[in-house]
Design an enzyme around this catalytic site. Structure first.
Site, PDB file in Angstrom:
ATOM      1  N   SER A 132      39.143  43.054  15.575  1.00 49.81           N
ATOM      2  CA  SER A 132      38.980  43.663  16.901  1.00 49.81           C
ATOM      3  C   SER A 132      38.793  45.181  16.784  1.00 49.81           C
ATOM      4  CB  SER A 132      40.207  43.352  17.746  1.00 49.81           C
ATOM      5  OG  SER A 132      41.348  43.878  17.104  1.00 49.81           O
ATOM      6  N   PHE A 142      40.502  35.746  12.600  1.00 52.36           N
ATOM      7  CA  PHE A 142      40.749  34.304  12.684  1.00 52.36           C
ATOM      8  C   PHE A 142      39.488  33.492  12.956  1.00 52.36           C
ATOM      9  CE2 PHE A 142      40.675  35.086  17.268  1.00 52.36           C
ATOM     10  CZ  PHE A 142      40.067  33.927  17.731  1.00 52.36           C
ATOM     11  N   GLU A 158      46.357  35.424   9.534  1.00 49.39           N
ATOM     12  CA  GLU A 158      47.590  34.630   9.400  1.00 49.39           C
ATOM     13  C   GLU A 158      47.543  33.383  10.291  1.00 49.39           C
ATOM     14  OE1 GLU A 158      47.071  37.486  10.781  1.00 49.39           O
ATOM     15  OE2 GLU A 158      48.400  37.928  12.476  1.00 49.39           O
ATOM     16  N   GLU A 165      36.440  42.837  26.066  1.00 53.14           N
ATOM     17  CA  GLU A 165      36.024  41.689  25.251  1.00 53.14           C
ATOM     18  C   GLU A 165      37.012  40.552  25.554  1.00 53.14           C
ATOM     19  OE1 GLU A 165      36.640  41.769  20.951  1.00 53.14           O
ATOM     20  OE2 GLU A 165      34.831  40.588  20.664  1.00 53.14           O
ATOM     21  N   CYS A 187      31.933  36.576  17.254  1.00 46.07           N
ATOM     22  CA  CYS A 187      31.598  37.983  17.495  1.00 46.07           C
ATOM     23  C   CYS A 187      30.147  38.121  17.947  1.00 46.07           C
ATOM     24  CB  CYS A 187      31.823  38.792  16.239  1.00 46.07           C
ATOM     25  SG  CYS A 187      30.867  38.156  14.867  1.00 46.07           S
ATOM     26  N   LYS A 218      43.119  39.593   2.457  1.00 47.89           N
ATOM     27  CA  LYS A 218      44.198  39.342   3.426  1.00 47.89           C
ATOM     28  C   LYS A 218      43.545  38.629   4.600  1.00 47.89           C
ATOM     29  CE  LYS A 218      46.179  40.218   6.820  1.00 47.89           C
ATOM     30  NZ  LYS A 218      46.292  39.215   7.920  1.00 47.89           N
TER      31      LYS A 218
HETATM   32  P1  NAD Z   1      42.409  41.171  14.883  1.00 49.70           P
HETATM   33  O1  NAD Z   1      41.893  42.568  14.921  1.00 49.70           O
HETATM   34  O2  NAD Z   1      43.592  40.827  15.708  1.00 49.70           O
HETATM   35  O3  NAD Z   1      42.821  40.772  13.364  1.00 49.70           O
HETATM   36  C1  NAD Z   1      41.977  41.034  12.284  1.00 49.70           C
HETATM   37  C2  NAD Z   1      42.824  41.260  11.034  1.00 49.70           C
HETATM   38  O4  NAD Z   1      43.659  42.412  11.235  1.00 49.70           O
HETATM   39  C3  NAD Z   1      43.761  40.089  10.732  1.00 49.70           C
HETATM   40  O5  NAD Z   1      43.782  39.872   9.345  1.00 49.70           O
HETATM   41  C4  NAD Z   1      45.124  40.562  11.252  1.00 49.70           C
HETATM   42  O6  NAD Z   1      46.208  40.048  10.527  1.00 49.70           O
HETATM   43  C5  NAD Z   1      45.029  42.084  11.065  1.00 49.70           C
HETATM   44  N1  NAD Z   1      45.816  42.803  12.087  1.00 49.70           N
HETATM   45  C6  NAD Z   1      46.062  42.401  13.359  1.00 49.70           C
HETATM   46  N2  NAD Z   1      46.821  43.322  14.004  1.00 49.70           N
HETATM   47  C7  NAD Z   1      47.042  44.321  13.109  1.00 49.70           C
HETATM   48  C8  NAD Z   1      47.763  45.557  13.186  1.00 49.70           C
HETATM   49  N3  NAD Z   1      48.389  45.947  14.295  1.00 49.70           N
HETATM   50  N4  NAD Z   1      47.794  46.350  12.106  1.00 49.70           N
HETATM   51  C9  NAD Z   1      47.159  45.984  10.960  1.00 49.70           C
HETATM   52  N5  NAD Z   1      46.474  44.803  10.837  1.00 49.70           N
HETATM   53  C10 NAD Z   1      46.404  43.996  11.898  1.00 49.70           C
HETATM   54  O7  NAD Z   1      41.171  40.208  15.203  1.00 49.70           O
HETATM   55  P2  NAD Z   1      41.196  38.636  15.463  1.00 49.70           P
HETATM   56  O8  NAD Z   1      41.810  38.354  16.780  1.00 49.70           O
HETATM   57  O9  NAD Z   1      41.708  37.923  14.269  1.00 49.70           O
HETATM   58  O10 NAD Z   1      39.612  38.342  15.529  1.00 49.70           O
HETATM   59  C11 NAD Z   1      38.847  38.480  16.691  1.00 49.70           C
HETATM   60  C12 NAD Z   1      38.166  39.827  16.756  1.00 49.70           C
HETATM   61  O11 NAD Z   1      37.342  40.029  15.606  1.00 49.70           O
HETATM   62  C13 NAD Z   1      37.233  39.961  17.955  1.00 49.70           C
HETATM   63  O12 NAD Z   1      37.389  41.235  18.494  1.00 49.70           O
HETATM   64  C14 NAD Z   1      35.840  39.793  17.351  1.00 49.70           C
HETATM   65  O13 NAD Z   1      34.799  40.402  18.074  1.00 49.70           O
HETATM   66  C15 NAD Z   1      36.043  40.449  16.028  1.00 49.70           C
HETATM   67  N6  NAD Z   1      35.041  40.014  15.064  1.00 49.70           N
HETATM   68  C16 NAD Z   1      34.023  40.879  14.781  1.00 49.70           C
HETATM   69  C17 NAD Z   1      33.031  40.499  13.908  1.00 49.70           C
HETATM   70  C18 NAD Z   1      31.904  41.424  13.595  1.00 49.70           C
HETATM   71  O14 NAD Z   1      31.135  41.104  12.712  1.00 49.70           O
HETATM   72  N7  NAD Z   1      31.758  42.546  14.250  1.00 49.70           N
HETATM   73  C19 NAD Z   1      33.080  39.235  13.298  1.00 49.70           C
HETATM   74  C20 NAD Z   1      34.137  38.385  13.603  1.00 49.70           C
HETATM   75  C21 NAD Z   1      35.115  38.792  14.499  1.00 49.70           C
END
Ligand code: NAD
Length: 497
Positions: free
Chosen positions: A226, A149, A176, A382, A281, A173
């Site tokens: 994450s 997000f 959401e 985090e 991030c 994808k």
């Molecule tokens: P998230 O892991 O909750 O979601 C990421 C994606 O995975 C979304 O599209 C979501 O719909 C999907 N998802 C969520 N739960 C899922 C599940 N149980 N099974 C399958 N798919 C699932 O992350 P977020 O909250 O949207 O974003 C924040 C996180 O992203 C933080 O941890 C941040 O550090 C990380 N991030 C990392 C970088 C990097 O370059 N390392 C860059 C941006 C964000």
């Protein structure tokens, strides 16, 4: 209420949605739209469209691909304000920050416009008698992107411009929580002349993600999000024989040595900890002060925090917007309470912040902890919000020890005027992206972006030449034009002559 739909084969998917999610404006707390959640059959439809389009797109000339990308670049630049406004309405970050995000994404599109140069192979003439050899890189097929997000425009742009430029077709994808930016992007691709099916979007949750990582026609998956989900996507994607790069969570440290420019360090840490409400991030979430740096820095940081204006991201006067959802606000606030319970010193408490005219927005003011220890939960987890933890150490070695024991290794920064110390640091630190007097060292598009340890699962970083390698596979061709001198029996293994 407006429904954000999937984008498949060059058009919006019109079928009624079996399941939907709500889209909320975090600045006001209002539900503004709904988003369709894809079923397995809808993901299959998108993958099938991408697979069909691949048969043509893989053979498109390099100049055709760069022509489309140049046109897309112009359209994104022209619509940068619309994209920024759309993402502020669903993410909450302030408009200037949203514009910056679009700009950094655009740099990857610009890099991808140079694909004719980037995909040049190697040629060796005369590897043996009358034999020449060359190496080329070819596209993989259908590639999926799954994104978080916090950068609804930029993070997908780390992926699809290069994947498409390399001759692949793409199924995205997005998160959401804020899917509308991607809808606009899909329309701009149509306008730029990208053939239908080359870029597709499915919205949704675990159902869509699970189908993408198991689908036999998906060749590779780029994931950003994450750590637990990154690990899950990496393990399951690779089990299903896909190439996977999964960029994950972070806890970025900024080390300040006693000789640093303290005014610059104070500005930098406040900007990097509280920009985008800490939902980056590459945000700095741990400040490590060495020796006397702590006593000198703390008052300067407090002064600057007092000047940070929290408000609706659309208001020009706001420095910091709300958190993305009520659930996330509650989670971050609970970490602040936990830090207090565990004995850290809450030097600035942002929990009482209110924003005029926005009583239901998801706001939290900057929070600053001092005298945090590595055993505390607020150091270990985090938090992903405007909460900065300060750890005071006596020596450089102690600071390095913290980094050595940290599970994450996305970004890190050192502040010092000592060139030798900075050189030693950048050489020995085990972190993917390093800043020297630069608090958020996000590499340009022509370098690669990615962390180490639990911040990245998989071999390759995104964009730069690593991105080109990720979205292609190598082929080596050995050629001999028939010549009478080559005739005759020889059952031995071919060697150079
Ligand atoms: P998230 O892991 O909750 O979601 C990421 C994606 O995975 C979304 O599209 C979501 O719909 C999907 N998802 C969520 N739960 C899922 C599940 N149980 N099974 C399958 N798919 C699932 O992350 P977020 O909250 O949207 O974003 C924040 C996180 O992203 C933080 O941890 C941040 O550090 C990380 N991030 C990392 C970088 C990097 O370059 N390392 C860059 C941006 C964000």
């Amino acid at each position: 209420m407006n429904l954000v739909r999937h984008f498949i084969d060059g058009q919006e998917h019109q079928a009624a949605a079996e399941r939907t999610g709500k889209i909320t404006n975090p600045a006001s707390g209002e539900v503004t739209a709904e988003v369709a959640f894809a079923t397995v059959a809808e993901v299959d439809l998108a993958v099938a469209a991408a697979r069909k389009a691949f048969q043509q797109w893989r053979h498109s000339s390099l100049s055709k691909r760069s022509t489309v990308l140049f046109a897309f670049r112009e359209l994104v630049a022209r619509h940068a304000d619309d994209l920024a406004r759309t993402l502020t309405l669903e993410h909450g970050k302030v408009l200037s920050d949203a514009r910056g995000e679009v700009q950094r994404g655009l740099e990857v599109v610009e890099f991808a416009c140079g694909i004719p140069q980037l995909l040049k192979g190697d040629y060796s003439q005369g590897v043996s008698h009358l034999v020449d050899s060359y190496s080329i890189r070819q596209p993989l097929g259908v590639v999926a992107g799954i994104t978080p997000f916090n950068f609804p425009a930029m993070v997908p742009m780390w992926m699809y411009p290069l994947a498409i430029a390399c001759g692949n077709t793409f199924v995205l994808k997005p998160s959401e929580k804020n899917p509308s930016t991607t809808q606009l992007i899909a329309q701009l691709f149509n306008e730029a002349g990208l053939p239908p099916g080359v870029f597709n979007v499915v919205h949704g949750d675990k159902v869509a993600v699970d189908r993408l990582i198991e689908h036999p026609d998906v060749a590779a998956v780029s994931f950003v999000g994450s750590t637990p989900i990154a690990k899950y996507v990496f393990e399951n994607g690779t089990r299903n024989s896909k190439r996977v790069q999964a960029l994950a969570g972070a806890k970025n440290h900024m080390i300040v040595l006693p000789d640093a420019d303290m005014e610059l360090a104070a500005d930098s840490v406040v900007n990097a900890a509280y920009g985008s409400a800490g939902e980056r991030c590459m945000a700095i979430s741990v400040l490590v002060t060495v020796g006397e740096a702590g006593d000198r820095l703390m008052p300067l940081i407090k002064e600057r925090i007092a000047d940070v204006k929290v408000g609706d991201g659309l208001e020009g006067s706001s420095d910091m917007g709300p958190l993305v959802t009520k659930e996330h606000l509650d989670k971050v606030t609970s970490y602040v309470a936990k830090g207090v319970d565990e004995g850290a010193e809450l030097a600035v408490d942002g929990r009482a912040v209110t924003v005029d005219g926005r009583p239901n927005g998801f706001y939290l003011g900057p929070c600053l902890f001092d005298r945090v220890t590595p055993s505390m939960t607020i150091y270990q987890d985090e938090i992903f919000g405007p909460v900065l933890c300060t750890v005071r150490v006596a020596t450089y070695e102690e600071a390095m020890d913290l980094l050595r024991h940290n599970q994450w290794a996305n970004g890190v920064a050192i502040f010092t005027n000592d060139g030798g110390a900075a050189r030693k640091f950048q050489t020995e630190v085990e972190v993917g992206m390093v800043g020297v007097n630069v608090p958020i060292p996000v590499p340009m598009a022509y370098h690669s972006f990615g962390g180490w340890k639990e911040s990245l699962f998989g071999e390759m970083h995104v964009h730069g030449m690593e991105g080109v390698r990720f979205y292609t596979r190598a082929k080596a061709v050995t050629v001999r034009w028939p010549d009478p001198s080559q005739r005759g029996k020889n059952l031995g293994f071919p060697t150079q002559k």
